[in-house]
Design a protein around this motif. Sequence first.
Motif, PDB file in Angstrom:
ATOM      1  N   ILE A   1       0.936  -1.212   0.011  1.00  0.00           N
ATOM      2  CA  ILE A   1      -0.046  -0.043   0.056  1.00  0.00           C
ATOM      3  C   ILE A   1       1.020   1.387   0.160  1.00  0.00           C
ATOM      4  N   TYR A   2       1.938   1.329   1.080  1.00  0.00           N
ATOM      5  CA  TYR A   2       2.774   2.622   0.905  1.00  0.00           C
ATOM      6  C   TYR A   2       3.418   2.703  -0.315  1.00  0.00           C
ATOM      7  N   LYS A   3       3.985   1.703  -0.962  1.00  0.00           N
ATOM      8  CA  LYS A   3       4.829   1.760  -2.247  1.00  0.00           C
ATOM      9  C   LYS A   3       3.776   2.332  -3.281  1.00  0.00           C
ATOM     10  N   ALA A   4       2.537   1.957  -3.343  1.00  0.00           N
ATOM     11  CA  ALA A   4       1.597   2.438  -4.330  1.00  0.00           C
ATOM     12  C   ALA A   4       1.360   3.864  -3.880  1.00  0.00           C
ATOM     13  N   MET A   5       0.871   4.078  -2.955  1.00  0.00           N
ATOM     14  CA  MET A   5       0.428   5.653  -2.487  1.00  0.00           C
ATOM     15  C   MET A   5       1.921   6.532  -2.687  1.00  0.00           C
ATOM     16  N   PHE A   6       3.105   6.113  -2.326  1.00  0.00           N
ATOM     17  CA  PHE A   6       4.198   6.884  -2.441  1.00  0.00           C
ATOM     18  C   PHE A   6       4.105   7.507  -3.831  1.00  0.00           C
ATOM     19  N   LYS A   7       4.312   6.430  -4.831  1.00  0.00           N
ATOM     20  CA  LYS A   7       4.130   6.839  -6.204  1.00  0.00           C
ATOM     21  C   LYS A   7       3.002   7.711  -6.692  1.00  0.00           C
ATOM     22  N   SER A   8       1.812   7.564  -6.464  1.00  0.00           N
ATOM     23  CA  SER A   8       0.896   8.161  -6.206  1.00  0.00           C
ATOM     24  C   SER A   8       1.102   9.636  -5.977  1.00  0.00           C
ATOM     25  N   CYS A   9       1.641   9.709  -4.759  1.00  0.00           N
ATOM     26  CA  CYS A   9       1.680  11.259  -4.588  1.00  0.00           C
ATOM     27  C   CYS A   9       2.962  11.936  -5.507  1.00  0.00           C
ATOM     28  N   GLU A  10       3.819  11.060  -5.832  1.00  0.00           N
ATOM     29  CA  GLU A  10       4.949  11.862  -6.592  1.00  0.00           C
ATOM     30  C   GLU A  10       4.105  12.272  -8.154  1.00  0.00           C
ATOM     31  N   ILE A  11       3.095  11.335  -8.573  1.00  0.00           N
ATOM     32  CA  ILE A  11       2.502  11.931  -9.678  1.00  0.00           C
ATOM     33  C   ILE A  11       1.328  12.552  -9.590  1.00  0.00           C
ATOM     34  N   LEU A  12       0.464  12.576  -8.737  1.00  0.00           N
ATOM     35  CA  LEU A  12      -0.761  13.421  -8.425  1.00  0.00           C
ATOM     36  C   LEU A  12      -0.410  14.732  -7.615  1.00  0.00           C
ATOM     37  N   CYS A  13       0.552  14.374  -6.653  1.00  0.00           N
ATOM     38  CA  CYS A  13       0.989  15.710  -5.839  1.00  0.00           C
ATOM     39  C   CYS A  13       2.162  16.634  -6.446  1.00  0.00           C
TER      40      CYS A  13
END
Length: 191
Positions: A72-84
């Motif tokens: 979950i962390y790895k997916a959300m870390f990448k999401s923060c890079e892309i979306l935020c």
Amino acid sequence: MKEERNTAAPLDDGSLNNNPSDIGYWALIKEDFFVHERKFGSQGFWTLFWHRFGNWRMSVKPKLLRMPFSLIYKAMFKSCEILCGIKLSYNVPVGRRVKLEHFGGMILGARSIGSDVIIRQNTTFGVADTKDLNAKPTISSGVSIGAGAVIVGNITVGKNAVVGANAVVIKDVPDGAVVVGVPSKIIRINK
């Protein structure tokens, strides 16, 4: 004759929960939410949320039980890079009441970030030379960092310092100093 260089000490390996120990996990999340003005859509809040989660998961033992949280962390870390537009790995120790203001373009590869720090958009922390990948900056408590600032190398930005917009900081900054320019220079020291 071979040139000798001082290399930085190794960075935190991320094997421990480095969230601040003087506050519980959910209280820390609540504090982060309030620092980000209770804005549910704040990209800075969500980046810190997943950063805190990444640290919290390291307290789950054994490793097998931690695995779903790590995914979950790895997916959300990448999401923060892309979306935020913010990159803040969990192995960077971050203090309390840190505000990631005006999202976007933040690469926050520091040795550590203290408490009560404000970081504005398009800010970069990291290495100055790829020959020493551990040479990352330490951001002390109370620091205010302007938009577009670049802080690189094995340096320390002292307590309550102000780094001006677009400053390029490659040398230690004393406590209370105000630095501006490329490369940065001290224009005053607040007492």
